[in-house]
Design an enzyme around this catalytic site. Structure first.
Site, mmCIF file in Angstrom:
data_model
loop_
_atom_site.group_PDB
_atom_site.id
_atom_site.type_symbol
_atom_site.label_atom_id
_atom_site.label_comp_id
_atom_site.label_asym_id
_atom_site.label_seq_id
_atom_site.Cartn_x
_atom_site.Cartn_y
_atom_site.Cartn_z
ATOM 1 C CB CYS A 160 -0.898 -0.002 1.231
ATOM 2 S SG CYS A 160 -1.812 1.529 1.397
ATOM 3 C CG ASN A 186 0.332 -8.255 -2.219
ATOM 4 O OD1 ASN A 186 -0.703 -8.394 -1.610
ATOM 5 N ND2 ASN A 186 0.654 -7.118 -2.810
HETATM 6 ZN ZN ZN Z 1 -2.143 -6.136 -0.327
#
Ligand code: ZN
Length: 302
Positions: free
Chosen positions: A239, A248
């Protein structure tokens, strides 16, 4: 045979941290290649204003390209009603809204307090109900396990938010460890309560491997009965409004995890590695966190 659904989020979560703008034709090439490998669901883009995340300048075109792929469920992320309306106009199949469990992250991410985000969500859901061709509405709850701005986020906060979201009436929720703070014990406690709370509502688990616990968290959620997971090719992503966020859970690693345990993903790992190498050429300057790509597939892996 047990089955899991792996939803690719590289084209959205992955790309939002990549400074270099990936040309539209490359995004479409990536999308097509991944759908060809039998990925059934892909979050294809984000309807955030171009001046905030320039990477998504071509979101409409990408969504149109995704919609033309038969058998693929495509979703788009929207930060607000304005973005949702654009997605409705293009008849997006699935629209994922985002609300943070942490007040400070919600403010940093979508410039609203949580209460206003909830009101906006109910406006989006009502608007959808008024349409002839409705979209499915999902909500991702960011920073469900902690926030890099305000630290601890209590389970009570997350569960309370989920209760409100269920009242509004959405089709699915995603529990996101946006900044990679979760540990398996926390995952066990939160998901146990969530599963009791949500009934038949679909839950996606979205983990980041920022601190190396991504796979342990995936497996813990799987053991509790979660069968839908987000991941990002090459471990790209994070983010832009959460300091310290990165990585991720890598798609190739999660596919390796489940395939090696004989849990069906529907994806061939060898083909996926070819795709990773292909896509990896666009991201030479990015720090990639996936393991299986650098280590290689074990000998005689079937
Ligand atoms: Zn994410």
């Amino acid at each position: 045979m047990e089955e899991v659904l792996i939803r690719e989020v590289g084209l959205r979560d992955g790309l939002q941290l990549v400074k270099k703008i990936l040309p539209t034709e490359k995004k479409i090439e990536w999308l097509n290649m991944q759908a060809f490998l039998n990925f059934k669901e892909i979050e294809v883009t984000s309807f955030v204003p171009e001046k905030i995340v320039p990477q998504f300048f071509d979101s409409e075109e990408i969504l149109q390209a995704a919609k033309s792929i038969s058998g693929l469920t495509s979703s788009v992320l929207v930060p607000n009603f304005f973005g949702a309306k654009k997605a409705f106009e293009l008849q997006a199949e699935k629209i994922n809204c985002v609300i943070s469990a942490s007040e400070s992250h919600n403010k940093a991410n979508i410039n609203k307090d949580i209460k206003s985000s909830i009101t906006e969500l109910s406006e989006i859901v009502s608007y959808n109900k008024s349409l002839e061709n409705r979209s499915k509405i999902g909500v991702a709850i960011s920073t469900s396990f902690g926030c890099s701005i305000e630290g601890e986020v209590s389970n009570q906060k997350v569960l309370h938010l989920v209760e409100k979201i269920i009242e509004i009436g959405v089709d699915e929720i995603t529990i996101a460890d946006t900044v990679g703070y979760a540990n398996p014990k926390q995952v066990k406690i939160l998901f146990n309560s969530l599963i009791r709370l949500v009934g038949n509502l679909d839950i996606f688990a979205h983990f980041h491997d920022t601190r190396g616990l991504g796979m342990a968290n995936v497996l813990t959620a799987f053991d509790l009965g979660i069968r839908k997971f987000d991941s990002s090719l090459l471990g790209l992503g994070g983010c832009p409004f959460a300091p310290g966020a990165s990585g991720n859970v890598a798609t190739e690693d999660i596919i390796y995890l489940f395939n090696s345990m004989k849990i069906s993903t529907g994806i061939d790992l060898k083909d996926l590695i070819i795709l990773c190498k292909n896509i990896g050429k666009f991201f030479k300057s990015e720090a990639l966190s996936g393991k299986i790509l650098s280590a290689g597939i074990p000998k005689n892996f079937n």
